[in-house]
Design an enzyme around this catalytic site. Sequence first.
Site, short mmCIF file in Angstrom:
data_model
loop_
_atom_site.label_atom_id
_atom_site.label_comp_id
_atom_site.label_asym_id
_atom_site.label_seq_id
_atom_site.Cartn_x
_atom_site.Cartn_y
_atom_site.Cartn_z
N SER A 187 33.33 95.30 18.36
CA SER A 187 32.96 95.06 16.97
C SER A 187 33.04 96.34 16.14
CB SER A 187 31.54 94.49 16.89
OG SER A 187 31.45 93.32 17.67
N1 SAM Z 1 29.50 93.52 22.49
C1 SAM Z 1 30.89 93.77 22.71
C2 SAM Z 1 31.26 95.21 22.62
O1 SAM Z 1 30.37 96.04 22.31
O2 SAM Z 1 32.43 95.52 22.89
C3 SAM Z 1 31.78 92.97 21.80
C4 SAM Z 1 31.80 91.56 22.16
S1 SAM Z 1 33.14 90.58 21.65
C5 SAM Z 1 32.97 90.56 19.92
C6 SAM Z 1 32.47 89.03 22.22
C7 SAM Z 1 32.41 88.89 23.72
O3 SAM Z 1 31.67 87.72 24.03
C8 SAM Z 1 33.77 88.73 24.38
O4 SAM Z 1 33.95 89.71 25.36
C9 SAM Z 1 33.70 87.33 24.97
O5 SAM Z 1 34.43 87.19 26.16
C10 SAM Z 1 32.22 87.16 25.20
N2 SAM Z 1 31.72 85.80 25.33
C11 SAM Z 1 32.07 84.69 24.60
N3 SAM Z 1 31.37 83.63 25.05
C12 SAM Z 1 30.56 84.08 26.05
C13 SAM Z 1 29.59 83.45 26.90
N4 SAM Z 1 29.29 82.15 26.81
N5 SAM Z 1 28.97 84.23 27.81
C14 SAM Z 1 29.25 85.54 27.93
N6 SAM Z 1 30.15 86.18 27.17
C15 SAM Z 1 30.79 85.46 26.23
#
Ligand code: SAM
Length: 213
Positions: A61
């Site tokens: 992000s």
């Molecule tokens: N917090 C992260 C960082 O600092 O890089 C950015 C996260 S990215 C915007 C969103 C993440 O949520 C992705 O890696 C995606 O695979 C994960 N995601 C989506 N649905 C999810 C779920 N049900 N459980 C765990 N992770 C999930």
Amino acid sequence: MDPLIARRHMVKEQLEARGIDDPRVLAAFLEVPRHKFVEEYLKYKAHEDYPLSIGYGQTISQPYMVALMTQSLRPEPEDKILEIGTGSGYQAAILSRLCRVVYSVERISALASRARKTLDELGYYNVHVRLGDGSQGLSKEGPYDGIVVTAGAPHVPGILVSQLAVNGRLIIPVGSETLQELKRITKTKEGIKEESLGGCRFVKLIGKNGWEG
Ligand code: SAM
């Protein structure tokens, strides 16, 4: 540019200038080397004012969004925090500097392994990365003083609210697949308080209590 100088610019021009004023939060952004959480070919853009690809259709992000979510969580040194969506591990790394322990759940195995490796290399051992569907929370390690969801959900999953301790805070983007509102849900002895923190745009939370994959 030297990464420390780039971080100083990022903190001053993107965070302080937009109202991030918690000194502990600002110190964490100065300390954590953001460029270590992005792929080699994007390192020169690591401190820019927008999200970056981390592969697998996912993103790290924008710095300001990570800071807004972190400050809104009101992290305390003794807190146990749950993050849903480890991605690169950057948000978890920031939280690890501010809280006692961080559990972080990721559904994509390759991202979970890469984040674990980066966090280990930096010695951030109070982050525990778990593979699974974070839309169901992580009841085994709860209750949590704070939960931060870094992917957009269609609604606030009740199961996450149930895993908050009393006075616990949940930060979550809620809305459509393309546009969401960042919300803070606070669990008090009297009940649940909900506040809006503004508009945002996140990748989808995919899972039982999120969107279909
Ligand atoms: N917090 C992260 C960082 O600092 O890089 C950015 C996260 S990215 C915007 C969103 C993440 O949520 C992705 O890696 C995606 O695979 C994960 N995601 C989506 N649905 C999810 C779920 N049900 N459980 C765990 N992770 C999930």
